[in-house]
Design an enzyme around this catalytic site. Structure first.
Site, mmCIF file in Angstrom:
data_model
loop_
_atom_site.group_PDB
_atom_site.id
_atom_site.type_symbol
_atom_site.label_atom_id
_atom_site.label_comp_id
_atom_site.label_asym_id
_atom_site.label_seq_id
_atom_site.Cartn_x
_atom_site.Cartn_y
_atom_site.Cartn_z
ATOM 1 N N ARG A 135 4.293 -47.124 -9.341
ATOM 2 C CA ARG A 135 4.432 -47.884 -8.093
ATOM 3 C C ARG A 135 3.786 -49.253 -8.284
ATOM 4 N NH1 ARG A 135 2.541 -42.178 -5.915
ATOM 5 N NH2 ARG A 135 1.374 -42.538 -7.830
ATOM 6 N N MET B 124 -5.787 -7.804 8.136
ATOM 7 C CA MET B 124 -5.260 -6.946 9.200
ATOM 8 C C MET B 124 -6.190 -5.759 9.416
ATOM 9 S SD MET B 124 -1.174 -7.199 8.534
ATOM 10 C CE MET B 124 -1.326 -6.984 6.772
ATOM 11 N N ARG C 242 -3.645 -1.797 -6.309
ATOM 12 C CA ARG C 242 -2.797 -2.979 -6.183
ATOM 13 C C ARG C 242 -3.166 -3.941 -7.298
ATOM 14 N NH1 ARG C 242 -5.720 -4.898 -0.537
ATOM 15 N NH2 ARG C 242 -7.796 -5.230 -1.401
ATOM 16 N N GLY D 16 -8.280 -7.858 3.957
ATOM 17 C CA GLY D 16 -9.128 -8.032 5.124
ATOM 18 C C GLY D 16 -8.487 -8.730 6.300
ATOM 19 N N GLY E 33 13.562 -39.640 -4.077
ATOM 20 C CA GLY E 33 12.296 -39.924 -3.406
ATOM 21 C C GLY E 33 12.190 -39.033 -2.182
ATOM 22 N N THR E 34 11.754 -37.811 -2.397
ATOM 23 C CA THR E 34 11.862 -36.802 -1.336
ATOM 24 C C THR E 34 10.889 -37.022 -0.189
ATOM 25 O OG1 THR E 34 10.469 -35.364 -2.699
ATOM 26 C CG2 THR E 34 12.858 -35.021 -2.796
ATOM 27 N N ASN E 35 9.841 -37.845 -0.389
ATOM 28 C CA ASN E 35 8.978 -38.145 0.754
ATOM 29 C C ASN E 35 9.782 -38.849 1.846
ATOM 30 O OD1 ASN E 35 6.926 -37.163 -0.846
ATOM 31 N ND2 ASN E 35 6.094 -39.173 -1.356
ATOM 32 N N ASP E 36 10.426 -39.958 1.484
ATOM 33 C CA ASP E 36 11.209 -40.704 2.470
ATOM 34 C C ASP E 36 12.514 -40.006 2.814
ATOM 35 O OD1 ASP E 36 9.352 -42.620 2.880
ATOM 36 O OD2 ASP E 36 10.355 -44.212 1.751
ATOM 37 N N LYS F 64 0.830 -1.206 0.000
ATOM 38 C CA LYS F 64 0.000 0.000 0.000
ATOM 39 C C LYS F 64 0.862 1.252 0.000
ATOM 40 C CE LYS F 64 -4.019 0.276 2.265
ATOM 41 N NZ LYS F 64 -3.941 -1.108 2.597
ATOM 42 N N CYS G 268 10.756 -37.514 -7.618
ATOM 43 C CA CYS G 268 9.464 -38.174 -7.807
ATOM 44 C C CYS G 268 8.606 -38.179 -6.550
ATOM 45 C CB CYS G 268 9.651 -39.606 -8.311
ATOM 46 S SG CYS G 268 10.462 -40.698 -7.131
ATOM 47 N N SER H 260 16.591 -40.965 -8.975
ATOM 48 C CA SER H 260 15.324 -40.268 -8.764
ATOM 49 C C SER H 260 15.203 -40.014 -7.268
ATOM 50 C CB SER H 260 14.148 -41.116 -9.261
ATOM 51 O OG SER H 260 12.941 -40.407 -9.086
ATOM 52 N N HIS I 95 -15.649 -8.830 1.139
ATOM 53 C CA HIS I 95 -14.575 -9.679 1.680
ATOM 54 C C HIS I 95 -14.712 -11.109 1.170
ATOM 55 C CE1 HIS I 95 -13.075 -12.535 4.755
ATOM 56 N NE2 HIS I 95 -12.041 -11.724 4.778
ATOM 57 N N ARG J 153 -3.970 2.396 8.294
ATOM 58 C CA ARG J 153 -4.168 1.132 7.583
ATOM 59 C C ARG J 153 -2.889 0.311 7.566
ATOM 60 N NH1 ARG J 153 -8.686 1.790 3.702
ATOM 61 N NH2 ARG J 153 -9.370 3.958 3.681
ATOM 62 N N ARG K 191 9.136 -48.545 -10.545
ATOM 63 C CA ARG K 191 9.785 -48.878 -9.267
ATOM 64 C C ARG K 191 9.413 -50.305 -8.881
ATOM 65 N NH1 ARG K 191 8.125 -45.527 -4.041
ATOM 66 N NH2 ARG K 191 6.293 -46.899 -4.170
ATOM 67 N N TYR L 144 14.392 -33.620 -14.674
ATOM 68 C CA TYR L 144 12.932 -33.661 -14.701
ATOM 69 C C TYR L 144 12.372 -33.656 -13.286
ATOM 70 C CZ TYR L 144 13.154 -38.667 -13.510
ATOM 71 O OH TYR L 144 13.386 -39.860 -12.879
ATOM 72 N N GLU M 255 16.701 -41.937 -1.348
ATOM 73 C CA GLU M 255 15.737 -41.601 -0.302
ATOM 74 C C GLU M 255 16.292 -41.825 1.098
ATOM 75 O OE1 GLU M 255 12.279 -44.105 -1.003
ATOM 76 O OE2 GLU M 255 13.546 -45.535 -2.056
#
Length: 884
Positions: free
Chosen positions: A575, A108, A353, A106, A776-779, A27, A841, A774, A469, A97, A631, A861, A755
Site C-alpha cells: 500500500r 453448558m 474426546r 464447561g 480487495g474483499t474489504n471494500d 459425548k 488481498c 486481486s 475449567h 449432561r 497498489r 494465491y 472491489e
C-alpha cells in the site's frame, strides 16, 4: 423411517456410534463407541440434537412423545445395573449432561445424582451402607439442580456449606460427617422453598424432565453463545443430552474421580497427564473447587507436590487405567481427554474426546504420531487447526531477563502474558475493549467468565488444577494460564490481589509465565519465537500438499522481512499511501495536494520520487525475485491534510500559503462519503501526474535492484474497463520512457483490484486490459453489503447472534453474497483471458474458511498480514487436501 427419540448405549444395546456426532453429539457418539468396543462405560441413553431444535420451536418445552419415551430409556439402564429409578430400597441415580457435536468444555449445564429425594436418600444410605456418601450426594444434587434447573444463585448454597464447615472447624467438605450433611440438606431444602416459594421437587421423573429441559436451555445461555461466536459454531447445530447411570467417586477412600489426557496437552509429550481426587465427584476436579493430586508419581515429583499420586494410592486401578489410555489412543488415533470415576475400586470411563491442546503440543503430537505410524503426513496436516499457530508466532519471556517472582502456581497453559490485574470478567472485557492488556485474576473461573477470559492476555487463579475449567479453556483459546496459585487471595471489596502480606491493587502490572507457573511483578522482557523443529516439519508437509501460493500484505522493510521469515511467496499488496507519512514526505505530499496547477503538483511529486524509489527498491531486494504487487495511491487526498488549526498553521508555513488558503483547500476536499468518493483510479485519472511519479519510481527501482524483478502494478477501485485503460496507458508510457533512459527493459504487468460489484459483473471487459485480478474483499464486502466496516461493530454482533450471518463478514468472507461475485468475476475474467492471475488481498486472506473458498474457486494465491502467513499456508494445504 420415524426419528428415534432416544438411543441407548451400554449393556445389550447395539452400538449406535455410526449415527455420528451431528446426531448424537460428541459425548453420545463417543460413549456409544466406547461401549461398543467393550470398555467399562455406565449404561445410558442419548437424546439426539434434533430434539434441541424442537425444544426451542415448542417455546422451550419438551415434546410430549419424548416424555413418554423416558420410561423406556430408564428401563434399559435399570436392566443393566439392576436398580430402579425412584425406588426406596435400591434407587438408580443418573447424570444428565450436554453433548454438542464439538467440545464446548464447561459451557453448558450438567446435573449429577438425579433421582434423590427425601425417601430415596434413605434407601441409598441403607443399600450402600454409607450414610455419609448418601447425604453428601443429596446435598450436591440439591445445589446443582437448584442452580441449573431452578435458577437459584449457587452462592446461597456455597455460603451455607462454608458456614457449616466453619461451625465444625472443617477445612474440607470431606471432613463433614453424615449428621452434618443431613443438617446441611435440610438447610438447602429451606433455601429452595424460601427463594422460589415451592418445595424442592421430590418426583424423580419430574426432576429428570426438568434437567433435560435445562440442558437444552443452556445451549442458548450467554456463555454458550459467546463460546460459539468465538469458535464459529453454528447455533443451528444444537446439543444432544445424555442420561447415564451414576457411578460414585465419593463413596470413601477406595473411590475417586479424575480427568486425564493421554499426552501432555501443554507440550505434547507422550506421557499420562492428569489429576484425581479421592472421595469426590467429577465436578470437584473440573470446577477447581478442590486442588487435586497428580495421577503419576513422576508428575508429582516434578511438581514437588506432597499428596499421593493415583499411581501410589491406587496402583492396581491406575495400571488398569493406563492400559485403557493406550487402547483409546490407538482406537481414536488422537490424544484423548478422559473423565473417569473409581467406585469402591471399580474403574468406570465417563467420557472421552479429542483433547484440547496448545499449538506447540498440537504440532508435536501430529509429528510424533506420524513417526509412531498412527497417522500419515496428510492427516497430520489436517489435524492441526491453522488458527492456533498464532500462539507460536509471538514472543515468549526472555529466560535471561530479570524477573521478580511473587507467586507460583501450576503451569496450566503455556505462553507469556503481561498486563494490568483485573478481578472480574466484566472489567476485563471493558478495559480490553479500550485497548488495554489485562490479566484476569480469579479465585477460580467458571463458564460465566468466558468473555473475560477471551478479553484477557492471561489468566491467574488461586484454586484449581491442570485440568480445571480455567486450564482447559485457556489452552483452547491459546491464553497463558497459571492455576492453583495458593499464595494468591482476592479481596473483592477493596479490589486488591493479595500475595502473603503484600497487596497489588487492581490495575497493577504483572507478568505470567504459563510454561513455568511463575507470577511476576511488573513487565518482563520477551524474545522472538523459534520457528523450527516440529513447526518447520509440519509446514514442509503443508507446502507439499498446497496448490495456492501465499503472499503477504506488506510495504515496510520490517514487515517484508517478517513475511519472508514466515514463508511468504511474494507481496500481494504493497500500500503506497502508507509510505507517504514518514519523515518529511508528508510535507511534499501536502504541497502536492495544495498545488493550484499541474506544474506545482509535479514539482512536489518530483521531491517525493527519490523516497518512493528507495521504498520500492527495499521491497524488491528483500523479496529477491519473488512477485511484488504494488497498489497505486488509493485513499482520498483529504486523509493527508490536517484537521486542527495548529497543524494547518504548520502546513501553511511549510508551503508558503496562507492559513485561510489551506483551510479552504481542506474544505474543498471534504467528502460526505469518502469511501465511495474521489479515490483510487478516480484520483489517478484526475491527477495523472501521481501515476507518472509512482510508475517511474517502480521501474527505476526494479532496474536498479535486479533485472529479474517483475513488478505487478495494481490499479485500485476500477469499475469500468475504460478507467483501467486510461491509467494503464500512463503506466505503459512511463515504462517506455524509463527503459529508454536506462537502456534496459524489464517485464512487468498491470492489473486491478476487484472491489466493486460492477467490476465483478463486468470482469470480462476489464480482463481485456488486466493481467491479474486481486480481490480487495474489504471494500468488496462493504460495497456489496452496503455496510461500513468502521461502523459495523455496533450491530454486527447482533446479526451474527440472530443467524443473519454465521460470522462477521469482515472477518470471514460472505461466500453466498460477496463470494458469488468473486466466482462470477473469476469465471468471466478467465473466459476473456485464460491465463488471468487471480488472488485475494483483503483481511480475509488470512481466514481459513475464506482460504477454503478461494481453493474451491481456483484462485492462484491469497495474501494476508505477515503474521498470518503460516496460518494461510496450513489452511491452503488443508483446503487442497479436502478438495482432493
Amino acid at each position: 423411517m420415524p426419528q428415534r427419540l432416544l438411543i441407548p448405549f451400554g449393556g445389550p444395546a447395539p452400538s449406535a456410534h455410526h449415527l455420528g456426532k451431528a446426531h448424537l453429539g460428541g459425548k453420545g457418539a463417543n460413549l456409544a463407541e466406547m461401549a461398543g468396543i467393550g470398555l467399562p462405560v455406565p449404561p445410558g441413553f442419548t437424546i439426539p440434537t434434533s430434539l434441541c431444535e424442537r425444544y426451542y420451536e415448542a417455546g422451550r418445552k419438551l415434546p410430549a412423545e419424548l416424555k413418554a419415551k423416558l420410561a423406556e430409556g430408564l428401563a434399559h439402564i435399570e436392566q443393566v445395573v439392576g436398580m430402579q429409578f425412584g425406588s426406596s430400597e435400591n434407587p438408580l441415580l443418573v447424570s444428565v449432561r450436554s453433548g454438542a457435536r464439538v467440545s464446548m468444555p464447561g459451557m453448558m449445564d450438567t446435573v449429577l445424582n438425579l433421582g434423590l429425594n427425601d425417601i430415596t436418600v434413605e434407601g441409598l444410605a441403607r443399600r450402600s451402607g454409607n450414610p455419609r456418601f448418601a447425604w453428601d450426594s443429596y446435598r450436591r444434587f440439591i445445589q446443582m439442580y437448584g442452580d441449573v434447573v431452578l435458577g437459584l444463585d449457587h452462592y446461597l448454597f456455597e455460603d451455607a456449606l462454608e458456614l457449616m464447615k466453619d461451625d465444625r472447624n472443617a477445612s474440607l467438605d470431606t471432613e463433614l460427617t453424615a449428621d452434618d450433611l443431613q443438617i446441611l440438606v435440610r438447610q438447602y431444602l429451606t433455601i429452595v422453598l424460601k427463594e422460589r416459594g415451592d418445595p424442592f421437587p421430590q418426583d424423580p421423573l419430574e426432576q429428570l424432565e426438568g434437567a433435560i429441559a435445562a440442558v437444552f436451555g443452556s445451549w442458548r445461555s450467554e456463555r454458550a453463545a459467546v463460546y460459539r461466536r468465538l469458535n464459529d459454531i453454528p447455533e443451528s447445530w444444537g446439543t444432544a443430552v445424555t442420561v447415564q447411570a451414576m457411578v460414585f467417586g465419593n463413596m470413601g477412600d477406595t473411590s475417586a474421580t479424575g480427568v486425564a489426557f493421554t499426552r501432555d496437552p501443554a507440550n505434547g509429550d507422550r506421557l499420562i497427564y492428569g489429576e484425581y481426587l479421592i472421595n469426590a465427584q467429577g465436578e470437584d476436579v473440573v470446577a477447581g473447587i478442590r486442588t487435586p493430586n497428580y495421577l503419576t508419581t513422576a508428575a508429582r515429583e516434578r511438581a514437588g507436590a506432597r499428596g499421593q499420586s493415583m499411581e501410589e494410592a491406587m496402583p492396581g486401578v491406575f495400571a488398569e487405567l493406563a492400559g485403557m489410555f493406550e487402547r483409546l489412543e490407538r482406537h481414536y488415533r488422537d490424544c484423548q481427554d478422559i473423565e473417569f470415576t473409581v467406585q469402591e475400586g471399580k474403574l468406570w470411563l465417563l467420557q472421552t474426546r479429542s483433547g484440547k491442546r496448545t499449538a506447540r503440543a498440537a504440532l508435536k503430537m501430529a509429528c510424533d504420531m506420524v513417526d509412531e505410524g498412527l497417522i500419515e503426513s496428510d492427516e497430520a496436516v489436517l489435524r492441526v487447526d491453522p488458527a492456533i499457530l498464532d500462539q507460536l508466532l509471538h514472543p515468549t519471556l526472555d529466560p535471561h531477563a530479570p524477573r521478580k517472582v511473587i507467586a507460583m502456581g501450576l503451569p496450566a497453559s503455556p505462553g507469556a502474558a503481561c498486563g494490568a490485574i483485573v478481578l472480574d470478567s466484566e472489567t476485563a472485557a471493558e478495559r480490553a475493549g479500550r485497548g488495554e492488556d489485562v490479566i484476569l485474576v480469579r479465585v477460580e473461573t467458571s463458564p460465566e467468565d468466558i468473555s473475560g477470559m477471551h478479553a484477557a492476555r492471561g489468566i491467574l487463579t488461586a484454586r484449581g488444577g491442570m485440568t480445571s475449567h480455567a486450564a482447559v479453556v485457556a489452552r483452547g483459546m491459546g491464553r497463558p494460564c497459571v492455576s492453583g496459585a495458593g499464595q494468591v487471595s482476592i479481596d473483592m471489596e477493596s479490589r486488591v490481589m493479595k500475595v502473603g502480606a503484600r497487596e497489588f491493587a487492581e490495575g497493577t502490572i504483572i507478568t505470567l509465565d504459563g510454561a513455568s507457573g511463575e507470577v511476576m511483578e511488573g513487565r518482563v522482557e520477551t524474545i522472538e519465537p523459534e520457528l523450527s523443529g516440529d513447526f518447520a516439519r509440519l509446514m514442509a508437509w503443508a507446502d507439499a500438499h498446497r496448490r495456492m501460493k501465499v503472499r503477504a500484505n506488506a510495504e515496510t522493510p520490517e514487515d517484508c522481512t517478517t513475511a519472508r521469515r514466515f514463508g511468504a511467496e511474494g507481496i500481494g499488496l504493497a500500500r503506497t499511501e502508507h509510505m507517504f507519512f514518514g519523515g518529511d514526505r508528508i510535507v511534499h505530499v501536502r504541497a502536492m495536494i495544495l498545488g493550484a496547477d499541474t506544474q506545482t503538483r509535479r514539482a512536489a511529486l518530483e521531491k517525493l520520487l527519490p523516497s518512493q524509489r528507495d521504498d520500492f527498491a527495499s521491497i524488491f531486494k528483500i523479496m529477491a525475485g519473488l512477485p511484488v504487487t504494488i497498489r497505486l495511491l488509493d485513499p482520498p487526498l483529504h486523509e493527508f491534510l490536517p484537521t486542527r488549526d495548529a497543524e494547518m498553521a504548520e502546513v501553511a508555513e511549510s508551503t508558503g500559503l496562507s492559513v485561510s488558503a489551506v483551510r479552504r483547500r481542506v474544505a474543498e476536499l471534504h467528502e460526505s462519503n469518502p469511501m465511495l468518493g474521489h479515490r483510487g483510479c478516480r484520483l489517478l485519472i484526475s491527477y495523472p501526474e501521481i501515476t507518472e511519479m509512482q510508475a517511474r519510481a517502480i521501474f527505476e527501482a526494479a532496474i536498479a535492484v535486479d533485472d529479474s524483478v517483475e513488478p505487478e502494478i495494481m490499479v485500485p477501485l476500477v469499475a469500468t474497463a475504460r478507467e483501467l485503460d486510461l491509467v494503464k496507458s500512463v503506466i505503459d508510457r512511463v515504462a517506455e520512457e524509463v527503459f529508454a533512459e536506462q537502456g534496459k527493459r524489464i517485464p512487468y504487468s498491470v492489473g486491478t483490484m476487484i472491489e466493486l460489484p460492477r467490476a465483478a459483473l463486468r470482469a470480462a471487459d476489464i480482463a481485456g486490459s488486466a493481467a491479474f485480478f486481486s480481490f480487495g474483499t474489504n471494500d468488496l464486502t462493504q460495497t456489496t453489503l452496503g455496510i461500513s466496516r468502521d461502523d459495523a461493530a455496533r450491530f454486527l454482533g447482533d446479526y451474527v447472534e440472530a443467524g443473519i450471518y454465521l460470522r462477521d463478514p469482515f472477518v470471514s468472507l460472505d461466500t453466498e453474497g460477496v463470494g458469488e461475485l468473486v466466482g462470477i468475476a473469476a469465471a468471466r475474467g478467465r473466459a476473456t483471458r485464460p491465463d488471468l492471475k487471480l488472488g485475494i488481498c483483503g483481511e480475509h486472506g488470512g481466514d481459513p474458511a475464506t482460504i477454503a473458498f478461494c481453493e474451491e474457486q481456483g484462485l492462484d494465491y491469497v495474501s494476508c498480514s505477515p503474521w498470518r502467513v503460516p496460518i494461510a499456508r496450513l489452511a491452503a494445504a488443508q483446503a487442497a487436501l479436502r478438495k482432493g
